[in-house]
Design a protein around this motif. Structure first.
Motif, PDB file in Angstrom:
ATOM      1  N   THR A 184       0.983 -10.074  11.072  1.00 36.47           N
ATOM      2  CA  THR A 184       0.778  -9.281   9.857  1.00 36.47           C
ATOM      3  C   THR A 184       1.522  -7.952   9.967  1.00 36.47           C
ATOM      4  OG1 THR A 184      -1.396 -10.271   9.591  1.00 36.47           O
ATOM      5  CG2 THR A 184      -0.963  -8.277   8.335  1.00 36.47           C
ATOM      6  N   GLU A 185       1.466  -7.321  11.118  1.00 35.85           N
ATOM      7  CA  GLU A 185       2.177  -6.054  11.316  1.00 35.85           C
ATOM      8  C   GLU A 185       3.685  -6.253  11.202  1.00 35.85           C
ATOM      9  OE1 GLU A 185       0.838  -4.550  15.083  1.00 35.85           O
ATOM     10  OE2 GLU A 185      -1.166  -4.072  14.298  1.00 35.85           O
ATOM     11  N   ILE A 186       4.178  -7.334  11.815  1.00 38.29           N
ATOM     12  CA  ILE A 186       5.618  -7.622  11.726  1.00 38.29           C
ATOM     13  C   ILE A 186       6.019  -7.864  10.285  1.00 38.29           C
ATOM     14  CG2 ILE A 186       7.416  -9.299  12.365  1.00 38.29           C
ATOM     15  CD1 ILE A 186       5.928  -9.637  15.061  1.00 38.29           C
ATOM     16  N   ARG A 187       5.211  -8.604   9.548  1.00 38.83           N
ATOM     17  CA  ARG A 187       5.507  -8.866   8.122  1.00 38.83           C
ATOM     18  C   ARG A 187       5.567  -7.573   7.350  1.00 38.83           C
ATOM     19  NH1 ARG A 187       0.756 -11.131   5.126  1.00 38.83           N
ATOM     20  NH2 ARG A 187       0.351  -8.919   5.087  1.00 38.83           N
ATOM     21  N   ASP A 188       4.600  -6.687   7.590  1.00 35.83           N
ATOM     22  CA  ASP A 188       4.565  -5.417   6.867  1.00 35.83           C
ATOM     23  C   ASP A 188       5.788  -4.553   7.218  1.00 35.83           C
ATOM     24  OD1 ASP A 188       2.212  -6.214   5.699  1.00 35.83           O
ATOM     25  OD2 ASP A 188       0.930  -5.062   7.075  1.00 35.83           O
TER      26      ASP A 188
ATOM     27  N   LYS B 196       8.769  -5.957   5.417  1.00 37.64           N
ATOM     28  CA  LYS B 196       8.666  -5.686   3.980  1.00 37.64           C
ATOM     29  C   LYS B 196       9.160  -4.277   3.676  1.00 37.64           C
ATOM     30  CE  LYS B 196       4.909  -8.079   1.940  1.00 37.64           C
ATOM     31  NZ  LYS B 196       3.553  -8.042   1.453  1.00 37.64           N
ATOM     32  N   ASN B 197       8.822  -3.357   4.537  1.00 35.68           N
ATOM     33  CA  ASN B 197       9.178  -1.947   4.315  1.00 35.68           C
ATOM     34  C   ASN B 197      10.659  -1.687   4.549  1.00 35.68           C
ATOM     35  OD1 ASN B 197       6.549  -1.356   3.658  1.00 35.68           O
ATOM     36  ND2 ASN B 197       5.996  -0.745   5.748  1.00 35.68           N
ATOM     37  N   LYS B 198      11.415  -2.525   5.220  1.00 37.73           N
ATOM     38  CA  LYS B 198      12.837  -2.323   5.480  1.00 37.73           C
ATOM     39  C   LYS B 198      13.682  -2.662   4.331  1.00 37.73           C
ATOM     40  CE  LYS B 198      13.077  -2.548  10.396  1.00 37.73           C
ATOM     41  NZ  LYS B 198      13.690  -3.116  11.530  1.00 37.73           N
TER      42      LYS B 198
END
Length: 135
Positions: A126-130, A133-135
């Motif tokens: 989940t942290e990696i996905r977030d 997403k922010n990049k």
């Protein structure tokens, strides 16, 4: 010594000890029910039926003969009536206890289970996905 050790393990298992406690409590409960029937329930029933004492009711098949010292032969149906009433009281008490336990069990089942916390892998993904997403 192996046999004694095995027997000790068997005797000290929870189910055997629970059974022993249940038998002891059941015996005491049986005495309470017997007293309840003989001393509290049957006297009013006897009064309502005109002073009949069920425990002394019997059908004499052959009267006692003191000359030949033969005992009386009789069918003690009054005692049977007392035992049937005792059984009905015990059955009713057990029914009430089981009904109460079942209602408690139903209340426990209706409570929704708390959602399981995400595993460490799910949290990391989940942290990696977030981050992506922010990049």
């Amino acid at each position: 010594m192996g046999f004694l050790k095995e027997f000790k393990e068997f005797a000290m298992r929870g189910s055997v000890v629970d059974l022993a406690v249940g038998v002891i409590i059941g015996g005491a409960f049986g005495k309470i029910v017997t007293s309840l029937v003989d001393d509290i329930i049957m006297p009013p029933i006897g009064y309502l039926t005109g002073g009949v004492d069920f425990s002394s009711k019997k059908l004499i098949l052959k009267a006692a003969d003191e000359a030949t010292k033969q005992a009386e032969v009789s069918v003690n149906y009054g005692n049977f009536i007392n035992v049937v009433i005792q059984f009905l009281i015990v059955a009713f008490c057990i029914f009430c206890v089981i009904k109460a336990l079942n209602s408690l069990k139903r209340k426990e089942e209706t409570k929704p289970a708390a959602p399981a916390a995400p595993s460490k892998e799910e949290t990391l993904l989940t942290e990696i996905r977030d981050i992506l997403k922010n990049k």
